[in-house]
Design a protein around this motif. Structure first.
Motif, PDB file in Angstrom:
ATOM      1  N   TYR A  21      33.151  29.156  47.033  1.00  0.00           N
ATOM      2  CA  TYR A  21      33.876  30.206  46.332  1.00  0.00           C
ATOM      3  C   TYR A  21      34.735  29.588  45.240  1.00  0.00           C
ATOM      4  CZ  TYR A  21      38.233  29.236  48.953  1.00  0.00           C
ATOM      5  OH  TYR A  21      39.359  28.645  49.481  1.00  0.00           O
ATOM      6  N   LEU A  22      35.092  30.417  44.306  1.00  0.00           N
ATOM      7  CA  LEU A  22      35.972  30.002  43.206  1.00  0.00           C
ATOM      8  C   LEU A  22      36.728  31.222  42.723  1.00  0.00           C
ATOM      9  CD1 LEU A  22      34.291  31.171  40.580  1.00  0.00           C
ATOM     10  CD2 LEU A  22      32.987  29.068  40.903  1.00  0.00           C
ATOM     11  N   GLN A  23      37.774  30.969  41.946  1.00  0.00           N
ATOM     12  CA  GLN A  23      38.589  32.034  41.383  1.00  0.00           C
ATOM     13  C   GLN A  23      38.577  31.916  39.871  1.00  0.00           C
ATOM     14  OE1 GLN A  23      41.019  30.237  44.292  1.00  0.00           O
ATOM     15  NE2 GLN A  23      42.115  32.140  44.720  1.00  0.00           N
ATOM     16  N   VAL A  24      38.313  33.025  39.201  1.00  0.00           N
ATOM     17  CA  VAL A  24      38.177  33.007  37.755  1.00  0.00           C
ATOM     18  C   VAL A  24      38.848  34.244  37.183  1.00  0.00           C
ATOM     19  CG1 VAL A  24      35.907  34.124  37.884  1.00  0.00           C
ATOM     20  CG2 VAL A  24      36.542  32.848  35.834  1.00  0.00           C
ATOM     21  N   GLU A  25      39.569  34.069  36.089  1.00  0.00           N
ATOM     22  CA  GLU A  25      40.235  35.196  35.456  1.00  0.00           C
ATOM     23  C   GLU A  25      39.203  36.163  34.886  1.00  0.00           C
ATOM     24  OE1 GLU A  25      43.009  33.614  32.665  1.00  0.00           O
ATOM     25  OE2 GLU A  25      44.420  32.986  34.218  1.00  0.00           O
ATOM     26  N   THR A  26      39.505  37.438  34.947  1.00  0.00           N
ATOM     27  CA  THR A  26      38.524  38.456  34.564  1.00  0.00           C
ATOM     28  C   THR A  26      38.134  38.372  33.094  1.00  0.00           C
ATOM     29  OG1 THR A  26      40.335  40.029  34.207  1.00  0.00           O
ATOM     30  CG2 THR A  26      39.249  40.062  36.354  1.00  0.00           C
ATOM     31  N   ASP A  27      39.030  37.850  32.246  1.00  0.00           N
ATOM     32  CA  ASP A  27      38.712  37.797  30.813  1.00  0.00           C
ATOM     33  C   ASP A  27      38.069  36.483  30.386  1.00  0.00           C
ATOM     34  OD1 ASP A  27      40.892  36.162  31.103  1.00  0.00           O
ATOM     35  OD2 ASP A  27      42.141  37.155  29.591  1.00  0.00           O
ATOM     36  N   ASN A  28      37.743  35.611  31.329  1.00  0.00           N
ATOM     37  CA  ASN A  28      37.095  34.336  30.996  1.00  0.00           C
ATOM     38  C   ASN A  28      35.579  34.533  31.021  1.00  0.00           C
ATOM     39  OD1 ASN A  28      36.222  31.701  30.704  1.00  0.00           O
ATOM     40  ND2 ASN A  28      37.737  30.848  32.105  1.00  0.00           N
ATOM     41  N   ASP A  29      35.064  35.117  29.946  1.00  0.00           N
ATOM     42  CA  ASP A  29      33.651  35.491  29.906  1.00  0.00           C
ATOM     43  C   ASP A  29      32.733  34.279  29.989  1.00  0.00           C
ATOM     44  OD1 ASP A  29      34.365  38.153  29.681  1.00  0.00           O
ATOM     45  OD2 ASP A  29      34.342  38.128  27.484  1.00  0.00           O
ATOM     46  N   GLY A  30      33.116  33.165  29.351  1.00  0.00           N
ATOM     47  CA  GLY A  30      32.262  31.985  29.366  1.00  0.00           C
ATOM     48  C   GLY A  30      32.083  31.433  30.767  1.00  0.00           C
ATOM     49  N   ALA A  31      33.174  31.319  31.500  1.00  0.00           N
ATOM     50  CA  ALA A  31      33.098  30.805  32.871  1.00  0.00           C
ATOM     51  C   ALA A  31      32.329  31.767  33.763  1.00  0.00           C
ATOM     52  CB  ALA A  31      34.499  30.572  33.414  1.00  0.00           C
ATOM     53  N   ARG A  32      32.576  33.050  33.604  1.00  0.00           N
ATOM     54  CA  ARG A  32      31.860  34.030  34.441  1.00  0.00           C
ATOM     55  C   ARG A  32      30.356  33.955  34.211  1.00  0.00           C
ATOM     56  NH1 ARG A  32      34.671  39.755  33.691  1.00  0.00           N
ATOM     57  NH2 ARG A  32      32.971  40.309  35.106  1.00  0.00           N
ATOM     58  N   ALA A  33      29.928  33.751  32.959  1.00  0.00           N
ATOM     59  CA  ALA A  33      28.497  33.647  32.672  1.00  0.00           C
ATOM     60  C   ALA A  33      27.900  32.401  33.319  1.00  0.00           C
ATOM     61  CB  ALA A  33      28.274  33.624  31.155  1.00  0.00           C
ATOM     62  N   LEU A  34      28.646  31.290  33.262  1.00  0.00           N
ATOM     63  CA  LEU A  34      28.183  30.059  33.908  1.00  0.00           C
ATOM     64  C   LEU A  34      28.021  30.270  35.410  1.00  0.00           C
ATOM     65  CD1 LEU A  34      27.675  26.948  34.024  1.00  0.00           C
ATOM     66  CD2 LEU A  34      30.168  26.697  34.247  1.00  0.00           C
ATOM     67  N   TYR A  35      29.008  30.887  36.030  1.00  0.00           N
ATOM     68  CA  TYR A  35      28.959  31.080  37.478  1.00  0.00           C
ATOM     69  C   TYR A  35      27.897  32.110  37.874  1.00  0.00           C
ATOM     70  CZ  TYR A  35      33.335  28.500  37.104  1.00  0.00           C
ATOM     71  OH  TYR A  35      34.285  27.546  36.826  1.00  0.00           O
TER      72      TYR A  35
END
Length: 341
Positions: free
Chosen positions: A305-319
């Motif tokens: 699991y990991l935690q990512v800010e909702t507005d971090n689109d680049g990280a969300r796409a990677l994950y």
């Protein structure tokens, strides 16, 4: 389980074994003049001031007085099942694991709530984790929380989980009615660990139990909070740091990429995955996570699991590409007297 060596019980672990998987036996009580024993197997999370903490695979932490310990040994890491799905867990279980993996340096209890402080280094380590009943009316709880953080020169935050069976949506609404504003919206995302471990590029990654100045130099959050940050970063049940050296060597150019992983029972949490802008789009972030995931598999974890800010689109796409899906959302409520804190 067999603890004996030459027919005697022996304690064969020391505080230097923190982070390793151990099996321990302790005396829980004396009945009719005879001791009653209990055994625990898990990661030796800490050993401080005569108290051991052992975190079991289900995430439960067992507190053991050193004086009650009669046997202990290091045991081989349990093999993980290489499944295609993350193990099931509630939002509460994952938030408790996240708190162990990003530990505050000072805590206090308010009923079932935990107040956490770490010199202001990240909201996560400087906020209230409200798991259960505070034991007092919310207005009184909010006032006590504001005073506790105010005494430390910190803004008062409450971490609020939304979505899923452990949703604190009603708490968020009630705090909002008291003037506590919402900020720091984030997602907790989960995935099966094995597919991450199969990603390429691990040969370029160096793993260590220790964090060095080069790693810290790449990490964007440490800033002027070096001492407090270091205590949080190195705390947790079983912590690993990953580094990909830069083209000119770490001494000349700093690491090309870094990452951190904490193995805690069934789950491994990932964070601080950062890549030098000059080295992006080379798959280094996924390579860092793959190397850490392999180590976590070796230690018996099967979920990530990991935690990512909702507005971090680049990280969300990677994950997304790694198979992570959103388990639940959370955000912070900031007390009305905390402006500028």
């Amino acid at each position: 389980m067999d603890f004996t060596a030459g027919g005697r019980l022996e304690v064969r672990i020391t505080p230097s074994d923190v982070g390793k998987r151990v099996s321990v036996r302790r005396i829980t009580e004396i009945v009719d003049g005879r001791p009653v024993f209990a055994d625990s197997v898990g990661i030796l999370t800490s050993w401080d001031e005569g108290v051991l903490l052992v975190t079991r695979r289900d995430g439960e932490t067992v507190r053991i007085a050193e004086s009650s310990l009669v046997a202990g040994k290091i045991v081989p890491d349990a093999p993980a099942r290489r499944g295609a799905r993350a193990p099931r867990a509630t939002a509460r279980e994952l938030q408790e694991s996240a708190a162990r993996g990003w530990p505050a340096q000072e805590t206090a209890r308010l009923g079932a709530w935990t107040l956490r402080a770490a010199g202001g280094f990240t909201r996560r380590a400087n906020s209230v984790l409200p798991l259960g009943d505070p034991g007092v009316p919310l207005t009184e709880a909010a006032a006590r929380i504001a005073r506790w953080y105010g005494q430390r020169g910190l803004p008062a935050y409450v971490q609020v989980t939304t979505g899923g069976e452990d949703s604190d949506a009603s708490l968020a609404e009630a705090l909002g009615g008291l003037g506590w504003t919402a900020e720091g919206h984030a997602l907790l995302r989960t995935a099966a660990l094995a597919p991450i471990a199969d990603l390429p590029g691990v040969e370029a990654v160096r793993l260590s139990r220790e964090v060095d100045t080069a790693w810290l130099g790449r990490y964007h959050r440490t800033g002027d909070l070096g001492d407090e940050a270091l205590k949080v970063l190195t705390g947790g049940p079983s912590v690993w740091f990953a580094t990909v050296p830069g083209d000119g060597g770490e001494e000349d150019s700093g690491p090309a990429a870094i990452g951190r992983c904490v193995v805690d029972g069934r789950f491994a949490s990932f964070g601080a995955v950062e890549v030098d802008p000059a080295h992006r789009r080379r798959g280094l972030a996924s390579a860092v996570m793959a190397a850490l995931a392999r180590k976590a598999l070796d230690e018996g974890a099967s979920g990530a699991y990991l935690q990512v800010e909702t507005d971090n689109d680049g990280a969300r796409a990677l994950y997304d590409r790694m198979g992570f899906t959103t388990h639940h959302a959370y955000h912070y409520r900031r007390g009305p007297q905390s402006a500028g804190g």
